[in-house]
Design a protein around this motif. Structure first.
Motif, PDB file in Angstrom:
ATOM      1  N   PRO A  79     -48.753  39.629 -30.112  1.00  0.00           N
ATOM      2  CA  PRO A  79     -49.470  40.905 -30.107  1.00  0.00           C
ATOM      3  C   PRO A  79     -50.612  40.934 -31.119  1.00  0.00           C
ATOM      4  O   PRO A  79     -50.642  40.174 -32.088  1.00  0.00           O
ATOM      5  N   ASP A  90     -45.361  43.435 -20.108  1.00  0.00           N
ATOM      6  CA  ASP A  90     -46.153  44.076 -21.172  1.00  0.00           C
ATOM      7  C   ASP A  90     -45.379  44.096 -22.488  1.00  0.00           C
ATOM      8  O   ASP A  90     -45.396  45.064 -23.237  1.00  0.00           O
ATOM      9  N   LEU A  91     -44.699  42.990 -22.767  1.00  0.00           N
ATOM     10  CA  LEU A  91     -43.939  42.821 -24.009  1.00  0.00           C
ATOM     11  C   LEU A  91     -44.450  41.539 -24.677  1.00  0.00           C
ATOM     12  O   LEU A  91     -43.997  40.449 -24.378  1.00  0.00           O
ATOM     13  N   SER A  92     -45.393  41.702 -25.577  1.00  0.00           N
ATOM     14  CA  SER A  92     -46.114  40.549 -26.084  1.00  0.00           C
ATOM     15  C   SER A  92     -45.410  39.874 -27.258  1.00  0.00           C
ATOM     16  O   SER A  92     -45.008  40.527 -28.216  1.00  0.00           O
ATOM     17  N   GLU A 150     -44.596  38.658 -21.276  1.00  0.00           N
ATOM     18  CA  GLU A 150     -45.954  39.183 -21.129  1.00  0.00           C
ATOM     19  C   GLU A 150     -46.102  39.937 -19.812  1.00  0.00           C
ATOM     20  O   GLU A 150     -46.798  40.955 -19.736  1.00  0.00           O
ATOM     21  N   ARG A 203     -50.877  46.358 -32.381  1.00  0.00           N
ATOM     22  CA  ARG A 203     -49.638  46.551 -31.620  1.00  0.00           C
ATOM     23  C   ARG A 203     -48.429  46.125 -32.456  1.00  0.00           C
ATOM     24  O   ARG A 203     -47.378  46.750 -32.415  1.00  0.00           O
ATOM     25  N   ARG A 259     -44.538  48.854 -27.244  1.00  0.00           N
ATOM     26  CA  ARG A 259     -45.490  49.760 -27.879  1.00  0.00           C
ATOM     27  C   ARG A 259     -44.734  50.883 -28.582  1.00  0.00           C
ATOM     28  O   ARG A 259     -44.045  51.665 -27.937  1.00  0.00           O
ATOM     29  N   THR A 304     -37.000  48.557 -17.974  1.00  0.00           N
ATOM     30  CA  THR A 304     -37.499  47.451 -18.788  1.00  0.00           C
ATOM     31  C   THR A 304     -36.367  46.763 -19.537  1.00  0.00           C
ATOM     32  O   THR A 304     -36.321  45.531 -19.633  1.00  0.00           O
ATOM     33  N   ASP A 330     -54.391  50.780 -28.135  1.00  0.00           N
ATOM     34  CA  ASP A 330     -55.344  50.340 -27.115  1.00  0.00           C
ATOM     35  C   ASP A 330     -56.784  50.495 -27.601  1.00  0.00           C
ATOM     36  O   ASP A 330     -57.630  49.607 -27.392  1.00  0.00           O
TER      37      ASP A 330
END
Length: 571
Positions: A427, A422-424, A419, A431, A369, A377, A459
Motif C-alpha cells: 500500500p 482491493d487488499l494491498s 490485490e 493507505r 481501508r 470480503t 484516495d
C-alpha cells in the motif's frame, strides 16, 4: 488473586485555607481496599445490584424472545456491554445533537456487537464464520478495530443467541468485549513465527485469558482495563497506552522476558504508561497480570467515571509505590529489576508486506481501508488464505490483517489474489498509515463522520502526492475520546463542529501534529486555533506534508520536524 480489603483509616479534620471557608469531609474515591463499598454513582450501583455477566441469561431467555422493548434500561445501557453489546446511533441525528439528546433519543433498536480476538489470532475457519455472521445478521458490516477485534452493526437482539452459538462453536466469544472488565488482550500478530522475535508471549496470553475471562472476581472493575503483550522488537502492540503491558526484552543475566508497564491510556486526559523497572519471566506473567488487575479492582477510583481508569491511580501513587504494593500485597515476593525495551527496529510496526518466518515460510500483511471490510470480503480472505496453504490469519492494532504460513512458491500468487480484493500488501504510505474510529455512522458519542472520510482522504492523497514515500500516520476520530489514538499520530484529527468561511457550523477536526509511539513516544502538538473543515481536509494534509518535504533535514521524521516547525508552517 485478591487482596483483603483494609479498614478505612481514621478520618482527619482537613486544614482550611482561611477561617471563613467551611471545612468539609472528603467523600473518598470509592476504593474497595479502603473499605468504601457503597456505590457512589449509577454505574457502581447497577454493578452492585447484579453482575454484568449474568445478563446473558436474560438475553437468551427473555429479551431475544420478547424483543428490544422488553430490555431493562440498566441492562440496555449497562450490563449488556459485558457481552460485547452497545446500542448503535439512530440514523439521521446530526453531530450537534450528540451531547444534547438523552440516551433513549440516541439509541437505535440495533446493536454493535464486538467479537474479541485476543492476540489477533484467527483460524481461517473462524474468519469464515465471522464473515458468514456478518452477511446473515449484520447487513454485511464487519470492521477491524485498532484493538484487533471485529465489530458488527445492525444486530437485532433476537439474533444474539444464535450468533453466540456460532461464534462459540469455533472458539470465539464476545464475553467482556466491553464494560468495566478486562477487555481484549492485544498481542503481537506474529507471535511465535517472526524471525526477529525476542520472546513468544502466547503461552502467557492464553493463561491470562483462562484465569480472568468470565471470572466474577474480575467482572466489576472501576472501568475498562486494557492489556498488551508482545515479544516483537518492532513494539507492535502500542504498549504505552495500555493499563498494563508486557514488552519483550533481553535481561543481561536472565535472558528473554518482559518489561512491565502500567497506567497508559488516552481519551480526554491522555497519559503514557510508566515502567515499573521490573523484568518478568514468561512463566510469571499471568501472576503479575492478575496482581495489577487486582490492584485496579481494589484501589481504583470509583467515585467519578472520568477518573476511574488505572492511569489516575498510577499518576497519584507513582511507579515506586505501585510496584511496592504489587509486590507486598499481591505477589508476596520481589520482582527482578530489568532493562527498558530497545528502540523499535522499524518505523512501521504493522507487519505489512512479505516477511520470512522462523520456519522458512512467509507471512503477508495487507491493508484494508481504515479497517472497513465486510462479511463477503472476510470469507474471501479465508478462501484465499486456504488456497495458498494457510490456515491462520491475524488482525493487527493498526486495523490491518496478516496471512501466516505461506510457502515461498505461493507468495506472489497470494499477493495478487489479495490485490484483486482491493487488499494491498504494497500500500501507499497513506493507505498504510490512516486509521479511523467508527464515527457518526453508528457511534452515539461521535460528532462527525470518519470511515468514509478517511477512505476518501487516502484516495485523494494518493492522487495528489503519488511520490510521497515517508512513513506517516493519519488518525481520524469522531469525538474527543481518542478511540483512533489521535494524540499519538503524526496527524491526529479530533472530530468537532467548526465554522466554515461563510460562518456556518459544519463537520471538521481539531488538528494534533507530531504524536508518536515507540520511537520518542509523546503526544501531538496542538497549534492554537488550528482546525479544518471536513471539505478542507485533503488540502490541509497535502499542504502540511509538502512543507515537511521542503523543510525536513536528512532522515528527519515528520514528528521531529513538527517539534521545530513554525506555527505558520503547520497551518
Amino acid at each position: 488473586m485478591a487482596a483483603t480489603p483494609q479498614k478505612p483509616a481514621a478520618a482527619q479534620k482537613p486544614a482550611t485555607a482561611t477561617p471563613r471557608r467551611k471545612a468539609s469531609r472528603h467523600r473518598g474515591e470509592g476504593q474497595w481496599a479502603a473499605g468504601h463499598f457503597t456505590p457512589l454513582n449509577g454505574n457502581e450501583q447497577f454493578k452492585k445490584d447484579d453482575d454484568g455477566l449474568n445478563v446473558r441469561t436474560r438475553i437468551e431467555t427473555i429479551y431475544s424472545k420478547r424483543g428490544f422493548d422488553s430490555i431493562d434500561p440498566n441492562d440496555l445501557r449497562g450490563r449488556m456491554r459485558w457481552w460485547g453489546l452497545y446500542t448503535q446511533r439512530k440514523p439521521g441525528i446530526d453531530g450537534g445533537k450528540t451531547a444534547v439528546l438523552e440516551p433513549e433519543e440516541l439509541d437505535d433498536e440495533y446493536f454493535m456487537l464486538r467479537v474479541r480476538i485476543d492476540g489477533g489470532a484467527l483460524t481461517t475457519q473462524q474468519l469464515r464464520v465471522v464473515g458468514e455472521i456478518s452477511q446473515e445478521f449484520a447487513r454485511g458490516t464487519a470492521d477491524i478495530t485498532d484493538r484487533q477485534n471485529v465489530q458488527y452493526h445492525w444486530i437485532r437482539i433476537e439474533d444474539v443467541p444464535e450468533i453466540w452459538n456460532r461464534l462459540e462453536a469455533v472458539g470465539l466469544s464476545t464475553v467482556t468485549a466491553c464494560g468495566d472488565t478486562p477487555r481484549v488482550m492485544i498481542g503481537s500478530p506474529v507471535a511465535g513465527i517472526a524471525e526477529d522475535e525476542i520472546i513468544d508471549g502466547t503461552p502467557a496470553l492464553e493463561e491470562m485469558k483462562r484465569r480472568v475471562l468470565g471470572n466474577k472476581a474480575y467482572s466489576n472493575l472501576p472501568r475498562k482495563f486494557k492489556t498488551a503483550i508482545s515479544g516483537s522488537p518492532v513494539l507492535d502492540v502500542v504498549h504505552e497506552i495500555n493499563d498494563v503491558a508486557f514488552v519483550g526484552v533481553r535481561h543481561p543475566e536472565h535472558g528473554p522476558g518482559f518489561d512491565l508497564w502500567v497506567g497508559g491510556g488516552l481519551s480526554t486526559n491522555p497519559k503514557l504508561g510508566v515502567r515499573l523497572g521490573a523484568w518478568v519471566p514468561l512463566e510469571d506473567v499471568p501472576d503479575v497480570y492478575e496482581g495489577v488487575l487486582s490492584i485496579f479492582r481494589d484501589y481504583g477510583y470509583r467515585r467519578l467515571r472520568n477518573r476511574a481508569r488505572l492511569k489516575f491511580l498510577v499518576a497519584d501513587w507513582g511507579a515506586e509505590k505501585f510496584r511496592q504494593v504489587l509486590e507486598d500485597e499481591y505477589l508476596k515476593r520481589r520482582l527482578t529489576d530489568g532493562p527498558a525495551p530497545a528502540e523499535p527496529v522499524s518505523r512501521w510496526r504493522d507487519h505489512i508486506g512479505v516477511h520470512r518466518q522462523k520456519d522458512g515460510r512467509f507471512y503477508v500483511g495487507f491493508a484494508p481501508r481504515v479497517g472497513r471490510v465486510d462479511g463477503t470480503t472476510l470469507t474471501k480472505i479465508a478462501d484465499v488464505a486456504e488456497a495458498h496453504g494457510s490456515g491462520r490469519v491475524r488482525t493487527t492494532v493498526e486495523q490491518k490483517m496478516i496471512v501466516l504460513d505461506v510457502e515461498e512458491s505461493q507468495v506472489a500468487s497470494l499477493v495478487e489474489s489479495l490485490e484483486a480484493l482491493d487488499l494491498s500488501a504494497r500500500p501507499s504510505p497513506f493507505r498504510r498509515g490512516t486509521m479511523a474510529c467508527t464515527g457518526i455512522e453508528f457511534c452515539k458519542l461521535a460528532i462527525v463522520e470518519t470511515k468514509a472520510r478517511g477512505a476518501s482522504l487516502i484516495d485523494e492523497l494518493e492522487r495528489r502526492m503519488p511520490e510521497f514515500d515517508e512513513p506517516i500516520t493519519i488518525n481520524l476520530n469522531g469525538c474527543p475520546n481518542a478511540c483512533a489514538r489521535i494524540q499519538v499520530a503524526d496527524i491526529g484529527l479530533k472530530g468537532q463542529l467548526v465554522l466554515n468561511d461563510e460562518g456556518e457550523q459544519v463537520e471538521g477536526y481539531q488538528v494534533h501534529l507530531g504524536g508518536a509511539l515507540g520511537l520518542e513516544a509523546g503526544f501531538g502538538r496542538k497549534v492554537r486555533g488550528l482546525k479544518v473543515t471536513a471539505d478542507e481536509l485533503p488540502d490541509y494534509v497535502e499542504r502540511v506534508l509538502k512543507r515537511f518535504e521542503a523543510e525536513r533535514e536528512d532522515g528527519e521524521r515528520f514528528a521531529s520536524w513538527v517539534t521545530r516547525a513554525s506555527e505558520e508552517a503547520l497551518q
